[in-house]
Scaffold this active site. Structure first.
Site, PDB file in Angstrom:
ATOM      1  N   LYS A  57      43.025  77.629 -68.163  1.00 57.37           N
ATOM      2  CA  LYS A  57      42.850  79.359 -67.847  1.00 57.37           C
ATOM      3  C   LYS A  57      41.515  79.551 -67.690  1.00 57.37           C
ATOM      4  CE  LYS A  57      46.923  79.931 -71.415  1.00 57.37           C
ATOM      5  NZ  LYS A  57      47.478  80.235 -69.849  1.00 57.37           N
ATOM      6  N   CYS A 100      56.714  84.291 -71.552  1.00 56.43           N
ATOM      7  CA  CYS A 100      56.440  83.801 -73.040  1.00 56.43           C
ATOM      8  C   CYS A 100      56.063  84.654 -74.145  1.00 56.43           C
ATOM      9  CB  CYS A 100      55.950  82.629 -72.917  1.00 56.43           C
ATOM     10  SG  CYS A 100      55.902  81.424 -72.826  1.00 56.43           S
ATOM     11  N   HIS A 118      52.514  86.375 -77.273  1.00 58.50           N
ATOM     12  CA  HIS A 118      53.033  85.592 -76.825  1.00 58.50           C
ATOM     13  C   HIS A 118      53.712  84.508 -78.148  1.00 58.50           C
ATOM     14  CE1 HIS A 118      52.676  81.171 -74.736  1.00 58.50           C
ATOM     15  NE2 HIS A 118      52.315  82.084 -73.668  1.00 58.50           N
ATOM     16  N   ASP A 170      44.292  85.158 -80.654  1.00 60.38           N
ATOM     17  CA  ASP A 170      44.170  84.639 -79.639  1.00 60.38           C
ATOM     18  C   ASP A 170      43.398  85.257 -78.472  1.00 60.38           C
ATOM     19  OD1 ASP A 170      45.843  83.171 -77.171  1.00 60.38           O
ATOM     20  OD2 ASP A 170      47.209  84.368 -77.595  1.00 60.38           O
ATOM     21  N   GLN A 179      43.519  84.548 -72.914  1.00 55.32           N
ATOM     22  CA  GLN A 179      43.625  85.157 -71.751  1.00 55.32           C
ATOM     23  C   GLN A 179      41.893  86.661 -71.787  1.00 55.32           C
ATOM     24  OE1 GLN A 179      45.513  85.244 -68.793  1.00 55.32           O
ATOM     25  NE2 GLN A 179      47.013  84.302 -70.198  1.00 55.32           N
TER      26      GLN A 179
HETATM   27  N1  PMP Z   1      48.574  82.985 -75.937  1.00 55.83           N
HETATM   28  C1  PMP Z   1      48.449  83.678 -74.682  1.00 55.83           C
HETATM   29  C2  PMP Z   1      48.091  84.845 -74.753  1.00 55.83           C
HETATM   30  C3  PMP Z   1      49.125  82.922 -73.666  1.00 55.83           C
HETATM   31  O1  PMP Z   1      49.102  83.256 -72.330  1.00 55.83           O
HETATM   32  C4  PMP Z   1      48.866  81.099 -73.326  1.00 55.83           C
HETATM   33  C5  PMP Z   1      49.785  80.303 -72.730  1.00 55.83           C
HETATM   34  N2  PMP Z   1      50.180  81.463 -71.215  1.00 55.83           N
HETATM   35  C6  PMP Z   1      49.336  80.740 -74.411  1.00 55.83           C
HETATM   36  C7  PMP Z   1      49.064  81.740 -75.964  1.00 55.83           C
HETATM   37  C8  PMP Z   1      49.049  79.187 -74.811  1.00 55.83           C
HETATM   38  O2  PMP Z   1      48.017  78.285 -74.142  1.00 55.83           O
HETATM   39  P1  PMP Z   1      49.016  76.955 -74.145  1.00 55.83           P
HETATM   40  O3  PMP Z   1      50.091  77.308 -72.954  1.00 55.83           O
HETATM   41  O4  PMP Z   1      47.936  76.509 -73.500  1.00 55.83           O
HETATM   42  O5  PMP Z   1      48.779  76.356 -75.366  1.00 55.83           O
END
Ligand code: PMP
Length: 412
Positions: free
Chosen positions: A229, A368, A126, A203, A206
């Protein structure tokens, strides 16, 4: 854990947002990877805080401030316990993006990455776990390298072994990619990172909502996740760290709440986690997130994972069987219930609108993860992702609707 241990009707009754309609159809919410819905108990916990104990924490001598401080620190202990950590190992942030940026800035400021060093990410990150490392590399003169993924979406571990070298200072990777849904080989990546003395940053956005998570057991040095999430509020997330590393990292934001003694010229900082939490803290969000992880704990994360694996297999097999549907990274691997796919001849946004007209909420775009999409071909895909409340019927409705897309758009 057998799937029958989750009483799905009772779970669904707990989530008010699931009972609304979209365009006259019952909502089928398959966008939990972007933001999960919140159970009533989380909404109630936040409301109880703002109506009963709303106050700034760690300062003030009055009863509300003391109650708020207890709730805030209890929430830290609860959420830390959910990922197997001690309270001091959990830094509150506004989300995973803030946590990963904090990690990258602090590592740079500590001088742990310097000119000529290397920082390694995977091709499947991401942007929140890519751009902070690009920026760290450009600030320090380090080189950013990447570990490729195979066509089936799995990490190329043998390539990782050659990309990670004695020059590597950081290896940053997702536990589970938000596009591929595959659980990455954390033990291999951590062993490779630690084998060269590099910091392993994970990270966990997920994975935290879907799998039992033991961050110290996985051996990562830093990890990030987001409340929204995992059935919790937005505006809250966490940076987990080993005590040793958190102690070695300087604060990124400075100001109130993170200091001991301040003079006009100097400031001394509190130990972790408080030294990373400058300013007025997100207390109702922390209280809500603690309630969310209590909710997940009551369901049992083993049972959540088992049930979502069943949903994942149903979704992937169903989508695989549709002519003109291409799944990104279709490995038979350990996964969460998330599929990203492209439909031949139909733009992802058109698929999204077609599904929305049937009450089915999915995410469309590059999620993203532009480099990953570039690697697989389509600029945009459709992503369907389940949560603890998703039913088999909802997965079947998705498959039926996707099956009708190409005919509707004349692409069949
Ligand atoms: N890493 C991953 C794998 C994500 O799916 C996301 C959210 N789409 C993020 C980071 C970023 O999270 P946040 O927008 O809540 O800061």
């Amino acid at each position: 854990m057998p799937t029958e241990t989750i009483d799905l009707a009772a779970v669904r009754a707990d989530f008010p947002a699931l009972h609304r309609e979209v365009d006259g159809c019952p909502l089928i919410y398959l966008d939990s990877a972007a933001t999960a819905q919140r159970p009533q108990s989380v909404i109630d916990a936040e409301l109880a805080f703002v109506t009963g104990a709303n106050a700034a924490v760690h300062r003030g001598a009055h009863t509300l401030a003391a109650e708020a401080t207890d709730l805030f620190e209890d929430a830290r202990a609860t959420v830390a316990g959910f990922v197997g950590a001690a309270p001091e190992q959990l830094v509150w942030t506004s989300g995973a993006t803030a946590a990963l940026n904090t990690a990258a800035y602090a590592i740079g400021a500590a001088g742990l990455v310097r000119e000529g060093d290397e920082v390694v990410v995977t091709e499947a990150e991401h942007h929140a776990n890519l751009i902070p490392w690009q920026q760290l590399a450009s600030r320090t003169g380090a080189v950013l390298r990447h570990i490729p993924v195979h066509e089936d979406g799995t990490i190329d571990v043998s390539a990782a072994a050659s990309v990670i070298s004695s020059r590597t200072r950081v290896v940053a990777f997702a536990h589970v990619s938000n596009v591929l849904g595959i659980v990455n080989p954390v033990a291999d990546l951590v062993a490779l990172a630690h084998g060269v003395g590099a910091i392993a940053v994970m990270d966990a956005c997920q994975s935290a909502p879907h799998l039992p998570l033991d961050l110290p057991g996985l051996g990562v040095d830093l990890a990030a996740f987001s409340g929204h999430k995992m059935l919790g509020p937005n505006g809250i997330g966490a940076l987990y760290g080993t005590a040793e590393l958190l102690d070695a990292l300087p604060p990124v934001f400075t100001g109130g709440s993170m200091v001991t003694t301040v003079t006009l010229e100097t400031a001394e900082f509190l130990p972790a986690p408080h030294r990373f939490e400058a300013g007025t803290q997100p207390v109702s969000q922390a209280v809500g997130l603690a309630e969310a992880v209590r909710y997940l704990d009551r369901l049992d994360m083993g049972a959540v994972h088992a049930r979502e694996r069943m949903l994942e297999q149903r979704m992937r097999e169903g989508l695989r069987g549709i002519d003109g549907v291409r799944l990104l990274g279709d490995a038979d691997a350990e996964r969460i219930a998330l599929c990203a796919f492209a439909v031949d001849g139909v733009h992802a946004h058109d698929v999204g609108q077609f599904l929305d007209a049937r009450g089915i909420a999915v995410r469309v775009g590059h999620h993203c993860a532009q480099p990953l999409h570039r690697r697989f071909g389509p600029a945009a895909t459709v992503r369907a992702s389940a949560g603890v409340y998703t039913t088999e019927d909802e997965i079947d409705a998705l498959i039926d609707a996707v099956g009708a897309v190409r005919g509707y758009f004349g692409a069949a």
